[in-house]
Design a protein around this motif. Sequence first.
Motif, mmCIF file in Angstrom:
data_model
loop_
_atom_site.group_PDB
_atom_site.id
_atom_site.type_symbol
_atom_site.label_atom_id
_atom_site.label_comp_id
_atom_site.label_asym_id
_atom_site.label_seq_id
_atom_site.Cartn_x
_atom_site.Cartn_y
_atom_site.Cartn_z
ATOM 1 N N ARG A 111 7.998 32.142 15.804
ATOM 2 C CA ARG A 111 9.306 31.767 16.033
ATOM 3 C C ARG A 111 10.709 32.941 16.641
ATOM 4 N NH1 ARG A 111 11.314 27.553 12.038
ATOM 5 N NH2 ARG A 111 9.760 26.795 11.157
ATOM 6 N N ALA B 77 18.082 23.632 17.339
ATOM 7 C CA ALA B 77 18.208 23.531 16.005
ATOM 8 C C ALA B 77 17.282 24.795 15.804
ATOM 9 C CB ALA B 77 17.726 22.297 15.773
ATOM 10 N N LEU B 78 18.184 25.540 14.837
ATOM 11 C CA LEU B 78 17.871 26.236 13.624
ATOM 12 C C LEU B 78 17.239 25.602 12.645
ATOM 13 C CD1 LEU B 78 19.761 29.206 15.073
ATOM 14 C CD2 LEU B 78 18.145 28.970 15.158
ATOM 15 N N ASP B 79 16.765 26.361 11.819
ATOM 16 C CA ASP B 79 16.508 25.575 9.812
ATOM 17 C C ASP B 79 16.515 26.453 9.038
ATOM 18 O OD1 ASP B 79 13.553 27.255 10.778
ATOM 19 O OD2 ASP B 79 12.801 25.487 10.340
ATOM 20 N N ASP B 80 16.280 26.786 7.908
ATOM 21 C CA ASP B 80 17.024 27.234 7.317
ATOM 22 C C ASP B 80 16.038 28.493 7.334
ATOM 23 O OD1 ASP B 80 18.200 25.605 6.263
ATOM 24 O OD2 ASP B 80 17.145 25.122 4.508
ATOM 25 N N THR B 81 14.367 28.332 7.496
ATOM 26 C CA THR B 81 13.254 29.470 8.162
ATOM 27 C C THR B 81 13.964 30.288 9.640
ATOM 28 O OG1 THR B 81 11.482 28.586 6.913
ATOM 29 C CG2 THR B 81 11.231 29.995 9.154
ATOM 30 N N ASP B 82 14.229 29.789 10.475
ATOM 31 C CA ASP B 82 15.358 30.622 11.573
ATOM 32 C C ASP B 82 16.186 31.327 10.558
ATOM 33 O OD1 ASP B 82 13.332 29.129 13.220
ATOM 34 O OD2 ASP B 82 14.236 27.329 13.765
ATOM 35 N N HIS B 83 16.729 30.950 9.997
ATOM 36 C CA HIS B 83 18.595 31.372 9.383
ATOM 37 C C HIS B 83 17.651 33.021 8.613
ATOM 38 C CE1 HIS B 83 21.456 29.196 11.074
ATOM 39 N NE2 HIS B 83 21.037 28.292 10.518
ATOM 40 N N LYS B 84 16.918 32.701 7.667
ATOM 41 C CA LYS B 84 16.102 33.706 7.045
ATOM 42 C C LYS B 84 15.782 34.914 7.855
ATOM 43 C CE LYS B 84 14.929 30.668 3.260
ATOM 44 N NZ LYS B 84 13.793 30.180 2.475
#
Length: 152
Positions: free
Chosen positions: A40, A3-10
């Motif tokens: 990360r 699962a990817l969160d917003d920080t991962d996407h950034k």
Amino acid sequence: MIALDDTDHKLLRALAEDADQGSGALGRRFGLSQPATWRRIRRLEESGIIAGRRLDLDAEALGFGVTVFLGVKLATKGRVSLEDFERAVTAIPEVQTVEHVLGMYDYRLRIVARDLTDFERVLRRRIMTLPGAGSVEANVLLSEERRRGPLG
């Protein structure tokens, strides 16, 4: 799949723009510590989401002023294996990418050459002599615009 969160996407967007950025600089940018950022990125690499980093060379600055996309239709699919063709075509230094595609052609190649005369030499002496090479269609690249990736 993780699962990817917003920080991962950034982080992924930032690394897609410039893969040389260090985890310290990225951490400061996104409010994380350097070790947390490094963990990360490492998790994204281990999961296969980050498949690698590459060096982007300027072909024109290296003396290759012409880029051609070449559609190749194999002449004898039954007699020559796809693997034989792929092995032979990937050994040609001017061939940048080899894509097995569905449609009018069997393969799409990205080829760089010094000029059109050099491309003709590559086409006649290298591409057309490959096992199974049949008809081809060449499209010369006039300009190229970079588009944002799937995160974008």
